[in-house]
Design an enzyme around this catalytic site. Structure first.
Site, PDB file in Angstrom:
ATOM      1  CD  GLU A   1      -3.225  16.071 -17.645  1.00 12.52           C
ATOM      2  OE1 GLU A   1      -2.233  15.433 -17.240  1.00 12.52           O
ATOM      3  OE2 GLU A   1      -3.589  16.064 -18.815  1.00 12.52           O
TER       4      GLU A   1
ATOM      5  NE  ARG B   1      -4.004  -2.115   1.791  1.00 12.42           N
ATOM      6  CZ  ARG B   1      -3.804  -3.246   2.458  1.00 12.42           C
ATOM      7  NH1 ARG B   1      -2.847  -3.318   3.350  1.00 12.42           N
ATOM      8  NH2 ARG B   1      -4.579  -4.278   2.245  1.00 12.42           N
TER       9      ARG B   1
END
Ligand SMILES: NC(=O)c1ccc[n+]([C@@H]2O[C@H](COP(=O)([O-])OP(=O)(O)OC[C@H]3O[C@@H](n4cnc5c(N)ncnc54)[C@H](O)[C@@H]3O)[C@@H](O)[C@H]2O)c1
Ligand SMILES: [Zn+2]
Length: 357
Positions: free
Chosen positions: A237, A121
């Site tokens: 983005e 993880r």
């Protein structure tokens, strides 16, 4: 040594740019202690060229010389490589207290970053980019991931490195084609953000092409600073980061239409020239500025026209289905002057036809 900071709050990190840091990397990693131990991740080519140098440094710094490798090339950038590497890490007993070091080009950075993001993880990782493209582009910004048969970079995540180390010396072993892939992205930064930098690229062309370290260092530093600025303002983005796609809308379509026979940087070069011409047709950019862009691209040994053998309808098809197109409308990053761009999906189709030639 020069330093650029990527200002992402508590995830901020430093880009160190210099010459000959590979030997000292182990000592510096031990001091920085991102992990108890580090595992070097490299493709077979880079491992052969630089692996021993880095691992000797690990040993000198009292770190175990752990490393994993995979076959070089884009074909390795897939989920099965990630699985193989994860299994190797598990067999080495790598745990959450350890960290990864990506030594290589964009393929290695993208694979290693993704692996670091998902192994147990998430464990820390450091980028040590060894291609010009990776030094000015892929190692900064935290985009990681792999390809699937349905498309490039379709599986991945945002995961920032803890540190980026750029050693100019490693560029000495890079071939000219790989250097050119980097030049295309470098020219991109000048057009989207910095007219003065663009002028420097015009003035210092010979020195850059001759790989003179002093000027390369200035160039790489400026590119990293621009990318860092854009990423810090828009990590995931939203809008601003899209300016980094200048030349990439048509570039990606050309790359795809060539079945990836045309290298990324070459396709982006054609895409930048086409986008500049599109901007002229749309009345956004003076003709002379488009000519400067074309001349610079050509001056760095990159192609400026889309090969006549590529099917224009197919290129247009790829434009409509581009990952970033909305409802079949591609967006374009168009210069309004050298150093400034706008993002638009309002482009007349006849102009697109005209610039595709
Ligand atoms: N994450 C991002 O933001 C981002 C941005 C741009 C591109 N990319 C990705 O980057 C990849 C392309 O990266 P690349 O062009 O660096 O390719 P690459 O990693 O495959 O490297 C190109 C070749 O150069 C060799 N090599 C690397 N360093 C060398 C050196 N110093 N000397 C001699 N040979 C060396 C490699 O073994 C490889 O064969 C693509 O997969 C692309 O999707 C990612
Ligand atoms: Zn690119």
């Amino acid at each position: 040594m020069d330093k650029v900071v990527v200002g992402l709050g508590e995830r901020a990190y430093e880009i160190s740019i210099g010459s000959g840091q590979l030997e000292a990397l182990g000592g510096e990693l031990a001091r920085r202690a991102y992990g108890k131990r580090y595992v070097l991740v490299a493709d077979d080519r880079v491992a052969e060229l630089y692996g021993a140098r880095v691992l000797d440094g690990f040993a000198r710094a009292g770190l175990p010389p752990l490393s994993v490798t995979f076959p070089h090339g884009e074909a390795s950038k897939n989920l099965s490589t990630v699985e193989n590497l994860a299994r190797e890490l598990a067999r080495l007993g790598v745990d959450r207290g350890d960290a990864l070091v990506a030594l290589g080009g964009g393929v290695t950075g993208d694979i290693c970053g993704f692996l670091a993001a998902i192994y147990m993880r998430g464990i820390p990782f450091v980028q040590v980019p060894t291609t010009l493209l990776a030094q000015v582009d892929s190692s900064v910004g935290g985009k990681t991931g792999v390809d699937i048969p349905e498309g490039k970079n379709l599986v991945g995540c945002f995961y920032q490195p803890r540190w980026v180390v750029i050693d100019l010396k490693v560029l000495n072993s890079l071939d000219d084609t790989e250097m050119k892939n980097g030049f295309a992205e470098i020219i991109k930064y000048g057009v989207i953000r910095d007219g003065e930098f663009f002028a420097l690229l015009e003035r210092e062309r010979e020195a850059v092409l001759g790989r003179k370290h002093e000027v390369l260092s200035t160039v790489i530093q400026r590119c990293c600073a621009i990318k860092a600025e854009v990423v810090a303002a828009d990590e995931r983005e939203g809008d601003q980061r899209r300016i980094l796609n200048f030349g990439h809308t048509i570039g990606h379509a050309v790359e795809a239409a060539s079945r990836f026979a045309i290298a990324h940087g070459h396709a982006v070069a054609m895409g930048m020239v086409a986008a500049a011409e599109l901007a002229v047709l749309e009345g956004l950019l003076p003709k002379e500025e488009a000519a400067r862009i074309r001349d610079l691209v050509e001056g760095y040994g990159l192609p400026v026209t889309i090969p006549p053998g590529l099917d224009r309808q197919e290129i247009k098809g790829f434009l409509r289905t581009d990952k970033k197109a909305v409802a079949g409308r591609p967006f374009f990053v168009l210069p309004t002057s050298i150093g400034k761009v706008v993002i638009t999906d309002q482009v007349e189709e006849r102009f697109i036809d005209q610039v595709l030639g």
